[in-house]
Design a protein around this motif. Structure first.
Motif, PDB file in Angstrom:
ATOM      1  N   PRO A 275      43.092  21.065  75.255  1.00  0.00           N
ATOM      2  CA  PRO A 275      43.020  22.516  75.021  1.00  0.00           C
ATOM      3  C   PRO A 275      41.616  23.084  74.796  1.00  0.00           C
ATOM      4  O   PRO A 275      41.444  24.290  74.746  1.00  0.00           O
ATOM      5  N   MET A 276      40.612  22.229  74.651  1.00  0.00           N
ATOM      6  CA  MET A 276      39.282  22.752  74.315  1.00  0.00           C
ATOM      7  C   MET A 276      38.321  22.594  75.495  1.00  0.00           C
ATOM      8  O   MET A 276      38.660  21.992  76.511  1.00  0.00           O
ATOM      9  N   VAL A 277      37.090  23.139  75.323  1.00  0.00           N
ATOM     10  CA  VAL A 277      36.088  23.059  76.387  1.00  0.00           C
ATOM     11  C   VAL A 277      34.939  22.160  75.932  1.00  0.00           C
ATOM     12  O   VAL A 277      34.372  22.368  74.853  1.00  0.00           O
ATOM     13  N   LEU A 278      34.627  21.176  76.753  1.00  0.00           N
ATOM     14  CA  LEU A 278      33.504  20.276  76.476  1.00  0.00           C
ATOM     15  C   LEU A 278      32.276  20.750  77.252  1.00  0.00           C
ATOM     16  O   LEU A 278      32.335  20.972  78.465  1.00  0.00           O
TER      17      LEU A 278
ATOM     18  N   LEU B 150      31.384   9.639  80.213  1.00  0.00           N
ATOM     19  CA  LEU B 150      32.711   9.041  80.375  1.00  0.00           C
ATOM     20  C   LEU B 150      33.754  10.155  80.472  1.00  0.00           C
ATOM     21  O   LEU B 150      34.860   9.956  80.967  1.00  0.00           O
ATOM     22  N   LEU B 151      33.385  11.328  79.943  1.00  0.00           N
ATOM     23  CA  LEU B 151      34.349  12.431  79.836  1.00  0.00           C
ATOM     24  C   LEU B 151      34.215  13.472  80.946  1.00  0.00           C
ATOM     25  O   LEU B 151      35.163  14.197  81.227  1.00  0.00           O
TER      26      LEU B 151
ATOM     27  N   ALA C 100      40.224  17.072  71.065  1.00  0.00           N
ATOM     28  CA  ALA C 100      39.510  16.473  69.926  1.00  0.00           C
ATOM     29  C   ALA C 100      40.532  16.114  68.859  1.00  0.00           C
ATOM     30  O   ALA C 100      41.442  16.896  68.574  1.00  0.00           O
ATOM     31  N   GLU C 101      40.397  14.919  68.280  1.00  0.00           N
ATOM     32  CA  GLU C 101      41.341  14.476  67.242  1.00  0.00           C
ATOM     33  C   GLU C 101      40.573  13.809  66.110  1.00  0.00           C
ATOM     34  O   GLU C 101      39.578  13.112  66.356  1.00  0.00           O
TER      35      GLU C 101
ATOM     36  N   SER D 265      38.682  13.230  74.085  1.00  0.00           N
ATOM     37  CA  SER D 265      39.322  12.641  75.270  1.00  0.00           C
ATOM     38  C   SER D 265      39.453  13.685  76.370  1.00  0.00           C
ATOM     39  O   SER D 265      39.782  14.843  76.105  1.00  0.00           O
ATOM     40  N   THR D 266      39.175  13.240  77.592  1.00  0.00           N
ATOM     41  CA  THR D 266      39.472  14.064  78.768  1.00  0.00           C
ATOM     42  C   THR D 266      40.329  13.227  79.710  1.00  0.00           C
ATOM     43  O   THR D 266      40.666  12.080  79.397  1.00  0.00           O
ATOM     44  N   ARG D 267      40.633  13.772  80.861  1.00  0.00           N
ATOM     45  CA  ARG D 267      41.442  13.028  81.832  1.00  0.00           C
ATOM     46  C   ARG D 267      40.745  11.753  82.305  1.00  0.00           C
ATOM     47  O   ARG D 267      41.350  10.904  82.920  1.00  0.00           O
ATOM     48  N   ARG D 268      39.440  11.609  82.005  1.00  0.00           N
ATOM     49  CA  ARG D 268      38.692  10.467  82.538  1.00  0.00           C
ATOM     50  C   ARG D 268      38.360   9.390  81.516  1.00  0.00           C
ATOM     51  O   ARG D 268      38.040   8.267  81.879  1.00  0.00           O
TER      52      ARG D 268
END
Ligand code: SF4
Length: 701
Positions: free
Chosen positions: A585-588, A673-674, A695-696, A639-642
């Motif tokens: 849900p967030m933007v990196l 990595l992300l 983010a967690e 974490s992202t899809r990658r």
């Protein structure tokens, strides 16, 4: 600061970090640099930032490569799970002859294997001469244009837009010209961290009443000095800039005379902008309509305005569109080609301007001459004496890694780049590097990329070599060796020449000045600039005669395009490649920070800089941290899809809620990595400035 007893020699050179190109003096005792001082260079006038002043002792770090290395036959298979602490044991020391033979034979074998290709990544950290030799080796030695460097990850989309609309890939005015401006826009750039000495000129400009308009999804350090701070939504550049231009059209604030005299495409641009009213764009970009109007009026009615931009503009799938908007904005206001007016993409690496000028790009030979032009190619092969090469544009950085996966590229020569850290979706790049049949890496440290090498060639740091560099201002400056390279390490140009000879090329250079003389034969930008002149002083290109220090402002009387006219290219709003959703849900946003340079291979080994910023970190708004249940200083998982990384979280009100800023210098929390490898279709630059992320909080013991 010291007195004359502190050193027994001093050598003037240029800072090896950012594109500002500060001149400095190395103070040396017992063949060691003791400290550094700024000197009177055209870009810095004695100033230095923390990197230039204190970031030099990496050159004495025990990790320096001092011997050529060859991968052992019994080394474990290359792969992602190699323990970095053990990598050195996979190699054995070799003589230069043995290593150069192994490097060249491996590449030559693939060259002869029908249908396979060897690609090369050169370096914006090396000199102009070394960049020129590198592209020449790939073209003359392998017959194609698969040669690129980190411009593809930084300003390639700006270059694409500038070439298309202005006809030249460099700045139209030096950043120091801000002293003659009334208003300046700084967008998608964070000069206090990334171009710190340039930032001091920007602050002085505001002290004498200049209006500084900052536009950035993060509140930057310059915000305190700004007349306007537009903290717009990530990726919403085109909607915001089109709305500002819409106001300029609607209120007829444009410079009709300039538009008629020096541009084309205005009527189409005007009709295109009609739909982008501030009211319509405000919810998209997150900036109120009244603020957009005020900024439009402030910029358009100024006597002289400049626009500076950084990678916040270029590193998007619409990076070229973003730059097109900035060029159009300057053109419609007539803010080009006069004192205090101009377009200035702030270049990143110390020599990314020079390396691009020298042809280290797959679509252009030196001076941005197209590889597809038969006349241009034969002008180069005439000078080179041999080596007909392809008229097809080569592959770019990310495309090369894809071609390795597809089996189309089986060997690479990487000089001073670190794609195993710097490429987007870096596991994809690391898999590609592991898959290569032959990889030659030339560097000063065992970088993450060198982990995958077959042959490693130990090179020299900037303070150990002779060569010219070109900064963001188009100023060509001389770099001089302060100390000798350690052990058997050699200057990069020497290694390139020895490798080329073993690839069958008739290269006889014995000094970089001979390379520079050859470059001048097909680079008009270097007219009137000679090695002898550069030994005495910096020269800004273009230089009109042998006494002209160079032109800080260009295009006052037309542009290097058809009929001398610059062009308006309309841009539409395009959504980011990866829009946040319930899962991410967030933007990196990734980028640099003041103390560390790019993938950290130099600055994390510079003791003062490492002491200031020793640990991987990311920044989030305090409210976002509260929402996640994380204290400042606690660990979070991004974490992202990658992929995912664990990293220490900092509270930073400059970061918008639901955004995360992550520097890419730290291997232990590798930002790439992300990141997303989706590319801008023109500049082929990845979207480093926008990935959907989760983010967690992470329990720590
Ligand atoms: Fe070096 Fe850039 Fe700092 Fe100048 S501003 S000292 S060139 S890092």
């Amino acid at each position: 600061e010291g007195d004359s007893k502190d050193f027994d020699r001093e050598v003037e050179s240029v800072c090896p970090f950012c594109g500002v190109g500060c001149q400095l003096s190395f103070k040396i005792k017992d063949n060691k640099i003791k400290y550094v001082e700024g000197v009177e260079g055209p870009a810095n006038e004695n100033r230095l930032c923390v990197k230039g002043r204190f970031g030099f002792d990496y050159i004495d770090h025990p990790h320096r490569l001092t011997k050529p290395l060859i991968r052992r036959e019994d080394a474990p298979a290359k792969g992602l799970n190699v323990d970095p602490g053990n990598v050195l044991t996979h190699f054995r020391e070799a003589t230069w002859d043995e290593a150069l033979d192994a490097a060249a034979n491996g590449l030559a074998k693939l060259r002869e294997d029908k249908g396979t290709r060897v690609a090369g990544f050169g370096s914006a950290k090396c000199s102009n001469e070394e960049a020129y030799l590198f592209q020449k080796m790939i073209r003359q030695g392998f017959g194609h244009n698969n040669v690129d460097h980190c411009t593809r990850l930084c300003h390639a989309s700006s270059v694409a837009a500038l070439m298309e609309n202005v006809g030249s890939a460099a700045v139209t005015a030096t950043f120091n010209e801000i002293e003659n401006a009334d208003v300046a826009i700084v967008i998608g750039a964070n000069p206090t961290e990334n171009h710190p000495v340039a930032a001091t000129y920007f602050k002085q400009f505001t002290k004498r009443g200049g209006k500084l308009i900052i536009m950035d999804p993060r509140g930057t350090g310059m915000k305190r000095h700004a007349s306007h701070m537009l903290q717009f939504k990530p990726g919403a550049d085109v909607s915001m800039l089109n709305a500002i231009m819409n106001v300029i059209v609607e209120e007829q604030l444009y410079d009709q005379q300039y538009i008629e005299g020096y541009t084309e495409g205005w009527e189409d641009m005007k009709s295109h902008l009609a739909g982008f009213t501030p009211e319509k764009m405000a919810p998209i970009c997150g900036i109120e309509a009244d603020v957009l109007r005020d900024v439009a009026r402030t910029f358009a009615t100024a006597k002289a305005g400049m626009i500076f931009w950084g990678m916040g503009i270029s590193q998007h799938i619409h990076g070229t569109d973003n730059s097109r908007c900035l060029i159009s904005l300057a053109l419609m206001c007539g803010h080009v080609g006069r004192p205090g007016a101009g377009l200035h993409p702030l270049r990143g690496q110390n020599n990314v301007q020079g390396a691009s000028d020298a042809g280290l790009i797959p679509m252009f030979l030196p001076d941005y001459q197209s590889v597809m032009d038969d006349g241009v190619r034969s002008a180069f092969t005439d000078v080179w004496g041999s080596g007909d090469f392809s008229a097809q544009k080569g592959l770019t950085v990310v495309e090369i890694m894809d071609a390795v996966h597809a089996g189309d590229i089986r060997g690479m020569y990487v000089l001073g780049e670190n794609p195993a850290m710097s490429d987007p979706d870096v596991d994809h790049a690391r898999h590609a590097l592991a898959k290569l049949e032959h990889l030659v890496v030339q560097d000063i440290f065992l970088t993450e990329t060198a982990n995958y090498a077959d042959v490693i060639l130990p090179a020299s740091a900037w303070a150990e070599k002779t060569g010219t560099v070109t900064n963001t201002n188009r100023q060509v400056q001389m770099g001089r060796p302060a100390v000798s390279p350690p052990g058997d390490a050699r200057e990069d140009w020497w290694i390139e020449v020895e490798l080329a000879k073993r690839l069958g090329l008739d290269w006889t250079y014995t000094h970089p000045s001979e390379v520079f003389a050859e470059m001048k034969l097909n680079m008009k930008s270097l007219d009137n600039i000679t090695w002898d002149r550069l030994e005495k002083t910096a020269v800004t290109y273009p230089s009109l005669d042998e006494t002209d220090p160079g032109q800080p402002i260009v295009f006052g009387d037309g542009f290097p395009r058809a009929e001398g006219r610059a062009k308006f290219t309309p841009a539409n709003v395009i959504a980011p490649d990866e829009v946040p959703d319930a899962e991410y849900p967030m933007v990196l946003i990734t980028g640099r920070q003041l103390e560390h340079w790019h993938t950290g291979s130099m600055t994390r080994r510079a003791s003062a800089l490492d002491a200031l910023e020793p640990e991987a970190n990311c920044s989030l708004h305090p409210r976002t941290l509260r929402k996640l249940g994380v204290e400042a200083g606690g660990m979070i998982r991004l974490s992202t899809r990658r992929g995912s990384v664990l990293v220490m979280a900092r509270a930073d009100r400059a970061v918008a809620e639901d955004n995360v800023f992550l520097p890419f210098a730290y291997v232990e929390a590798a930002a790439n990595l992300l990141t997303n490898s989706a590319l801008d279709p023109y500049g082929k630059i990845p979207e480093f400035k926008f990935s959907a992320v989760r983010a967690e909080a992470v329990e720590t013991i």
